[in-house]
Design a protein around this motif. Sequence first.
Motif, PDB file in Angstrom:
ATOM      1  N   ARG A  56     -22.434  36.544  17.975  1.00 59.09           N
ATOM      2  CA  ARG A  56     -22.953  37.479  16.975  1.00 59.09           C
ATOM      3  C   ARG A  56     -22.918  38.919  17.474  1.00 59.09           C
ATOM      4  O   ARG A  56     -22.576  39.840  16.720  1.00 59.09           O
ATOM      5  N   ILE A  57     -23.264  39.122  18.738  1.00 61.42           N
ATOM      6  CA  ILE A  57     -23.257  40.484  19.278  1.00 61.42           C
ATOM      7  C   ILE A  57     -21.826  41.002  19.377  1.00 61.42           C
ATOM      8  O   ILE A  57     -21.560  42.176  19.093  1.00 61.42           O
ATOM      9  N   THR A  58     -20.894  40.148  19.754  1.00 64.51           N
ATOM     10  CA  THR A  58     -19.486  40.554  19.808  1.00 64.51           C
ATOM     11  C   THR A  58     -18.992  40.938  18.416  1.00 64.51           C
ATOM     12  O   THR A  58     -18.292  41.943  18.251  1.00 64.51           O
ATOM     13  N   LEU A  59     -19.370  40.159  17.418  1.00 64.25           N
ATOM     14  CA  LEU A  59     -18.993  40.480  16.042  1.00 64.25           C
ATOM     15  C   LEU A  59     -19.593  41.817  15.608  1.00 64.25           C
ATOM     16  O   LEU A  59     -18.914  42.638  14.983  1.00 64.25           O
ATOM     17  N   PHE A  60     -20.836  42.058  15.983  1.00 67.72           N
ATOM     18  CA  PHE A  60     -21.465  43.341  15.670  1.00 67.72           C
ATOM     19  C   PHE A  60     -20.681  44.490  16.303  1.00 67.72           C
ATOM     20  O   PHE A  60     -20.398  45.499  15.647  1.00 67.72           O
ATOM     21  N   LEU A  61     -20.314  44.333  17.569  1.00 67.66           N
ATOM     22  CA  LEU A  61     -19.568  45.387  18.257  1.00 67.66           C
ATOM     23  C   LEU A  61     -18.200  45.614  17.614  1.00 67.66           C
ATOM     24  O   LEU A  61     -17.747  46.754  17.493  1.00 67.66           O
ATOM     25  N   GLU A  62     -17.559  44.548  17.194  1.00 67.00           N
ATOM     26  CA  GLU A  62     -16.273  44.684  16.499  1.00 67.00           C
ATOM     27  C   GLU A  62     -16.446  45.450  15.188  1.00 67.00           C
ATOM     28  O   GLU A  62     -15.602  46.259  14.816  1.00 67.00           O
ATOM     29  N   ARG A  63     -17.522  45.186  14.492  1.00 58.99           N
ATOM     30  CA  ARG A  63     -17.757  45.839  13.200  1.00 58.99           C
ATOM     31  C   ARG A  63     -18.052  47.326  13.329  1.00 58.99           C
ATOM     32  O   ARG A  63     -17.800  48.086  12.407  1.00 58.99           O
ATOM     33  N   ILE A  64     -18.604  47.736  14.477  1.00 57.95           N
ATOM     34  CA  ILE A  64     -18.919  49.164  14.616  1.00 57.95           C
ATOM     35  C   ILE A  64     -17.807  49.934  15.315  1.00 57.95           C
ATOM     36  O   ILE A  64     -17.975  51.127  15.581  1.00 57.95           O
ATOM     37  N   LYS A  65     -16.696  49.287  15.589  1.00 60.02           N
ATOM     38  CA  LYS A  65     -15.555  50.033  16.121  1.00 60.02           C
ATOM     39  C   LYS A  65     -15.100  51.024  15.058  1.00 60.02           C
ATOM     40  O   LYS A  65     -15.013  50.684  13.877  1.00 60.02           O
ATOM     41  N   PRO A  66     -14.798  52.247  15.444  1.00 58.57           N
ATOM     42  CA  PRO A  66     -14.382  53.255  14.466  1.00 58.57           C
ATOM     43  C   PRO A  66     -13.199  52.828  13.597  1.00 58.57           C
ATOM     44  O   PRO A  66     -13.164  53.149  12.417  1.00 58.57           O
ATOM     45  N   ALA A  67     -12.254  52.082  14.160  1.00 53.43           N
ATOM     46  CA  ALA A  67     -11.110  51.626  13.358  1.00 53.43           C
ATOM     47  C   ALA A  67     -11.568  50.746  12.203  1.00 53.43           C
ATOM     48  O   ALA A  67     -10.942  50.746  11.132  1.00 53.43           O
ATOM     49  N   ASN A  68     -12.644  50.015  12.378  1.00 51.75           N
ATOM     50  CA  ASN A  68     -13.173  49.184  11.293  1.00 51.75           C
ATOM     51  C   ASN A  68     -14.106  49.971  10.376  1.00 51.75           C
ATOM     52  O   ASN A  68     -14.208  49.666   9.185  1.00 51.75           O
ATOM     53  N   LEU A  69     -14.776  50.965  10.914  1.00 50.52           N
ATOM     54  CA  LEU A  69     -15.696  51.753  10.092  1.00 50.52           C
ATOM     55  C   LEU A  69     -14.960  52.628   9.079  1.00 50.52           C
ATOM     56  O   LEU A  69     -15.453  52.834   7.966  1.00 50.52           O
ATOM     57  N   VAL A  70     -13.802  53.158   9.456  1.00 56.16           N
ATOM     58  CA  VAL A  70     -13.107  54.081   8.558  1.00 56.16           C
ATOM     59  C   VAL A  70     -12.529  53.380   7.336  1.00 56.16           C
ATOM     60  O   VAL A  70     -12.164  54.044   6.365  1.00 56.16           O
ATOM     61  N   THR A  71     -12.451  52.074   7.352  1.00 49.15           N
ATOM     62  CA  THR A  71     -11.920  51.343   6.187  1.00 49.15           C
ATOM     63  C   THR A  71     -13.007  50.996   5.184  1.00 49.15           C
ATOM     64  O   THR A  71     -12.701  50.503   4.104  1.00 49.15           O
ATOM     65  N   LYS A  72     -14.242  51.256   5.529  1.00 44.32           N
ATOM     66  CA  LYS A  72     -15.352  50.908   4.641  1.00 44.32           C
ATOM     67  C   LYS A  72     -15.569  51.984   3.574  1.00 44.32           C
ATOM     68  O   LYS A  72     -15.332  53.145   3.813  1.00 44.32           O
ATOM     69  N   PHE A  73     -16.024  51.534   2.452  1.00 46.21           N
ATOM     70  CA  PHE A  73     -16.491  52.364   1.343  1.00 46.21           C
ATOM     71  C   PHE A  73     -15.354  53.078   0.610  1.00 46.21           C
ATOM     72  O   PHE A  73     -14.223  53.139   1.066  1.00 46.21           O
ATOM     73  N   ASP A  74     -15.735  53.626  -0.507  1.00 47.91           N
ATOM     74  CA  ASP A  74     -14.809  54.271  -1.440  1.00 47.91           C
ATOM     75  C   ASP A  74     -14.291  55.589  -0.878  1.00 47.91           C
ATOM     76  O   ASP A  74     -15.024  56.344  -0.244  1.00 47.91           O
ATOM     77  N   GLU A  75     -13.029  55.869  -1.153  1.00 50.27           N
ATOM     78  CA  GLU A  75     -12.405  57.115  -0.675  1.00 50.27           C
ATOM     79  C   GLU A  75     -12.902  58.339  -1.446  1.00 50.27           C
ATOM     80  O   GLU A  75     -12.669  59.469  -1.023  1.00 50.27           O
ATOM     81  N   ASN A  76     -13.570  58.135  -2.564  1.00 47.65           N
ATOM     82  CA  ASN A  76     -14.035  59.258  -3.392  1.00 47.65           C
ATOM     83  C   ASN A  76     -15.382  59.816  -2.941  1.00 47.65           C
ATOM     84  O   ASN A  76     -15.917  60.717  -3.582  1.00 47.65           O
ATOM     85  N   LEU A  77     -15.931  59.300  -1.877  1.00 49.57           N
ATOM     86  CA  LEU A  77     -17.225  59.785  -1.382  1.00 49.57           C
ATOM     87  C   LEU A  77     -17.060  61.118  -0.670  1.00 49.57           C
ATOM     88  O   LEU A  77     -15.994  61.448  -0.160  1.00 49.57           O
ATOM     89  N   GLU A  78     -18.135  61.836  -0.605  1.00 44.38           N
ATOM     90  CA  GLU A  78     -18.195  63.038   0.224  1.00 44.38           C
ATOM     91  C   GLU A  78     -18.473  62.594   1.664  1.00 44.38           C
ATOM     92  O   GLU A  78     -18.994  61.495   1.896  1.00 44.38           O
ATOM     93  N   ALA A  79     -18.158  63.460   2.602  1.00 48.49           N
ATOM     94  CA  ALA A  79     -18.334  63.108   4.014  1.00 48.49           C
ATOM     95  C   ALA A  79     -19.798  62.801   4.338  1.00 48.49           C
ATOM     96  O   ALA A  79     -20.088  61.850   5.067  1.00 48.49           O
ATOM     97  N   HIS A  80     -20.714  63.574   3.785  1.00 53.60           N
ATOM     98  CA  HIS A  80     -22.135  63.333   4.079  1.00 53.60           C
ATOM     99  C   HIS A  80     -22.614  62.019   3.467  1.00 53.60           C
ATOM    100  O   HIS A  80     -23.466  61.336   4.037  1.00 53.60           O
TER     101      HIS A  80
END
Length: 169
Positions: A56-80
């Motif tokens: 579970r901790i390894t999965l958590f660490l994989e999920r917070i890798k920046p390469a995985n974070l940048v694919t989350k959420f809609d592209e129409n959001l503001e940076a903030h």
Amino acid sequence: MIESPYFPYAFALIIAAPFLIYTRQFVYNYIKLKNKELNLLTVKGQSEQRMHAYERITLFLERIKPANLVTKFDENLEAHEYLFLIEKTINEEFDYNASQQLYLTKNSWTKVVNCKNNILHLLHKTYENLSNESTLQDYKTVFLMNYINEQDYILACIEDLRKENLIIN
């Protein structure tokens, strides 16, 4: 021969004594074996829980890798908005996995917490250094570049967890 009134009781005691001794020995051995079985099951259960915690901790660490974070959420959001949602997601995921610290060493748990805090710090630092005209795509690109330019502490933490798990199991 004088017959005593206690003779039948003495005879019954002589006949019953071996039976009682064998019964007692059987019950004693049975209880001892059951205790050993219970101890083995407890140790096996703990190692399975420990293994699950490392997964579970390894999965958590994989999920917070920046390469995985940048694919989350809609592209129409503001940076903030994106920053708020990513920070909320990371903290929720961390809180969900916080109980796993019971099965990790103190050193490993400290490294996991440091990884989470470093990612959050990098997210905020990237946002603070961007201009007001920057798009979400610009933010994500700069965020990835900032992470690449630093030491890959998430990968190092995963490697440490892997080594520790091999030693323990």
